[in-house]
Design a protein around this motif. Sequence first.
Motif, PDB file in Angstrom:
ATOM      1  N   LEU A 295     -34.429  40.458 -77.946  1.00 32.53           N
ATOM      2  CA  LEU A 295     -34.507  39.057 -77.206  1.00 32.53           C
ATOM      3  C   LEU A 295     -35.722  38.918 -76.387  1.00 32.53           C
ATOM      4  N   ILE A 296     -36.023  39.723 -75.618  1.00 30.85           N
ATOM      5  CA  ILE A 296     -37.121  39.664 -74.628  1.00 30.85           C
ATOM      6  C   ILE A 296     -38.226  39.663 -75.323  1.00 30.85           C
ATOM      7  N   LEU A 297     -38.521  40.641 -76.270  1.00 30.73           N
ATOM      8  CA  LEU A 297     -39.827  40.584 -77.108  1.00 30.73           C
ATOM      9  C   LEU A 297     -40.071  39.240 -77.674  1.00 30.73           C
ATOM     10  N   THR A 298     -39.218  38.767 -78.278  1.00 35.32           N
ATOM     11  CA  THR A 298     -39.789  37.559 -79.092  1.00 35.32           C
ATOM     12  C   THR A 298     -40.068  36.407 -78.138  1.00 35.32           C
ATOM     13  N   GLN A 299     -39.229  36.155 -77.075  1.00 36.61           N
ATOM     14  CA  GLN A 299     -39.547  35.134 -75.841  1.00 36.61           C
ATOM     15  C   GLN A 299     -40.717  35.478 -75.374  1.00 36.61           C
ATOM     16  N   VAL A 300     -41.358  36.591 -75.050  1.00 38.53           N
ATOM     17  CA  VAL A 300     -42.707  37.129 -74.863  1.00 38.53           C
ATOM     18  C   VAL A 300     -43.687  36.628 -75.631  1.00 38.53           C
ATOM     19  N   MET A 301     -43.483  37.236 -76.955  1.00 32.91           N
ATOM     20  CA  MET A 301     -44.522  37.077 -78.154  1.00 32.91           C
ATOM     21  C   MET A 301     -44.817  35.911 -78.366  1.00 32.91           C
ATOM     22  N   TYR A 302     -43.667  34.968 -78.599  1.00 32.52           N
ATOM     23  CA  TYR A 302     -43.608  33.832 -79.407  1.00 32.52           C
ATOM     24  C   TYR A 302     -43.222  32.401 -78.613  1.00 32.52           C
ATOM     25  N   GLY A 303     -42.680  32.838 -77.305  1.00 35.84           N
ATOM     26  CA  GLY A 303     -42.514  31.766 -76.436  1.00 35.84           C
ATOM     27  C   GLY A 303     -41.056  31.089 -76.556  1.00 35.84           C
ATOM     28  N   LYS A 304     -40.348  31.725 -77.539  1.00 36.83           N
ATOM     29  CA  LYS A 304     -38.991  31.312 -78.060  1.00 36.83           C
ATOM     30  C   LYS A 304     -38.191  32.512 -78.580  1.00 36.83           C
ATOM     31  N   VAL A 305     -37.026  32.706 -78.146  1.00 38.03           N
ATOM     32  CA  VAL A 305     -36.327  33.797 -78.884  1.00 38.03           C
ATOM     33  C   VAL A 305     -36.049  33.484 -80.479  1.00 38.03           C
ATOM     34  N   ASP A 306     -36.073  34.517 -81.140  1.00 34.55           N
ATOM     35  CA  ASP A 306     -35.957  34.431 -82.634  1.00 34.55           C
ATOM     36  C   ASP A 306     -34.407  35.134 -82.786  1.00 34.55           C
ATOM     37  N   LEU A 307     -33.497  34.370 -83.183  1.00 36.32           N
ATOM     38  CA  LEU A 307     -32.261  34.851 -83.360  1.00 36.32           C
ATOM     39  C   LEU A 307     -32.291  35.855 -84.417  1.00 36.32           C
ATOM     40  N   THR A 308     -32.991  35.638 -85.756  1.00 35.16           N
ATOM     41  CA  THR A 308     -32.773  36.897 -86.815  1.00 35.16           C
ATOM     42  C   THR A 308     -33.433  37.999 -86.098  1.00 35.16           C
ATOM     43  N   MET A 309     -34.547  37.967 -85.306  1.00 40.34           N
ATOM     44  CA  MET A 309     -34.919  39.195 -84.918  1.00 40.34           C
ATOM     45  C   MET A 309     -33.888  39.972 -83.792  1.00 40.34           C
ATOM     46  N   VAL A 310     -33.402  39.026 -83.152  1.00 44.82           N
ATOM     47  CA  VAL A 310     -32.218  39.724 -82.321  1.00 44.82           C
ATOM     48  C   VAL A 310     -31.091  40.371 -83.081  1.00 44.82           C
ATOM     49  N   LEU A 311     -30.648  39.831 -84.215  1.00 45.29           N
ATOM     50  CA  LEU A 311     -29.482  40.422 -84.967  1.00 45.29           C
ATOM     51  C   LEU A 311     -30.073  41.555 -85.801  1.00 45.29           C
TER      52      LEU A 311
END
Length: 467
Positions: A295-311
């Motif tokens: 959750l945190i990494l995708t926000q930091v790296m892409y500027g938005k949370v990626d749900l599939t990555m969180v799952l």
Amino acid sequence: MKLLKSLPLAAAVIAAPSLGFAQDAGAAAAETQFIFTTLLFLMGGFLVFWMAAGFAMLEAGLVRSKNVTMQLTKNIALFSIAAIMFWLIGYNIMYPGDYGDALGDGETSKWLIDGVLGNFMSPKDIKTEIDAGGYSNASDFFFQLMFCATTASIVSGTLAERIKLWPFLLFVVVLTGIIYPIEASWQWGGGWLANMGFSDFAGSTLVHAAGGFAALAGAIVLGPRLGKYKDGRVNPMPGSNLALATLGTFILWLGWFGFNGGSQLAMGTLSDANAVAEIFANTNMAAAAGAVTALILTQVMYGKVDLTMVLNGALAGLVSITAEPLAPSLFDALWIGAVGGLIVVFTVPLLDKLKIDDVVGAIPVHLIAGVWGTLIVALHTQATLTDADGNPVLDAEGAEQTVGFFAQLITQAIGVISIGLFVFVVSFVVWYLMKLTVGIRVSEEAEVNGLDVSELGMEAYPEFSKG
């Protein structure tokens, strides 16, 4: 004197009921152990069975709508095939001690012949002698079968949207009947990895990485989906239903309590019951940490949370803790699971750079996180040193001596490499032979139209295509 002579008789009369009570108590304790351990296997087994629904929902959500029916068909078919093949062949191969310890004696040919051919002539009987104590054989068979089926489920999602149904199911026959039982026997069947001190509590490598290696071999032979990698770019192909994918993840999360907790393999004592509870807590913590990390990494790296990555981060956390869910503290479970989430975020784009098309992210989740979880076992669990007769080596104070961290790490690495090479090479050969003979990939036209129509003649969402 008469009084003294009568004392032994009186004592015997008094003691007789207490001896009977002791025998009754012993029998009651054995029955209690039988009941609770059998119940653990059954509860763990049906929770792991529920993971089959989790895989089906996760895959149905992450493939495009034109391929949903195919994924659902593959998942129910692969589980059913695994159930039959594990009984018909796999169970005997996985537990060679059940028919003469042929593997332990080095009689590999006898082991394979008896396991593969012998059981066709005389299938294993799992009925239990109730007075034997321990647990029901049927419950153990039921529980172990679920792990076999899980290995096949991992392969399904990676190869989605371009593989033919029947060649895939033929591979499932080989995977669940032969490949998985052989490598699992090296550890859980008392084979050479168990003898050298390799440890994989519930199957980070034996189940998850093994399924990942089989999926990787298939992805390489099969090739990527049409248009996935074009003109040096990675073209996203979003899934059809993230609600289903999220539901599937929660179902898998729930089922994992049976996966790891049931692998304690006993619940007839206070310590065993407490161990199961600790396993549940650690399993949950690792999943949560994997999800939050992604959750945190995708926000930091892409500027938005990626749900599939969180799952997938949650699932990677679960895979990471599976090799040793009991020994770590809750804090240890947190950072072990967190590394699993980190693995997903960085490995998914790496696979795309290598042009390995993994539709659901099963290779990062199950293979890479599985390897990580198995190696980190060395931090919390070291094998006991034994002498030539297999007896524990004791120190000056009478305590059992164990190998050091680096020695155990090397043992863990040997296990991972040997299982990985075996599963990958055999799977690659099977996939390649099928590609040369029956063919494993649908035509370009069928892939464009969707496998639901081309392979099955029915659609999961027919009203969408009819306008």
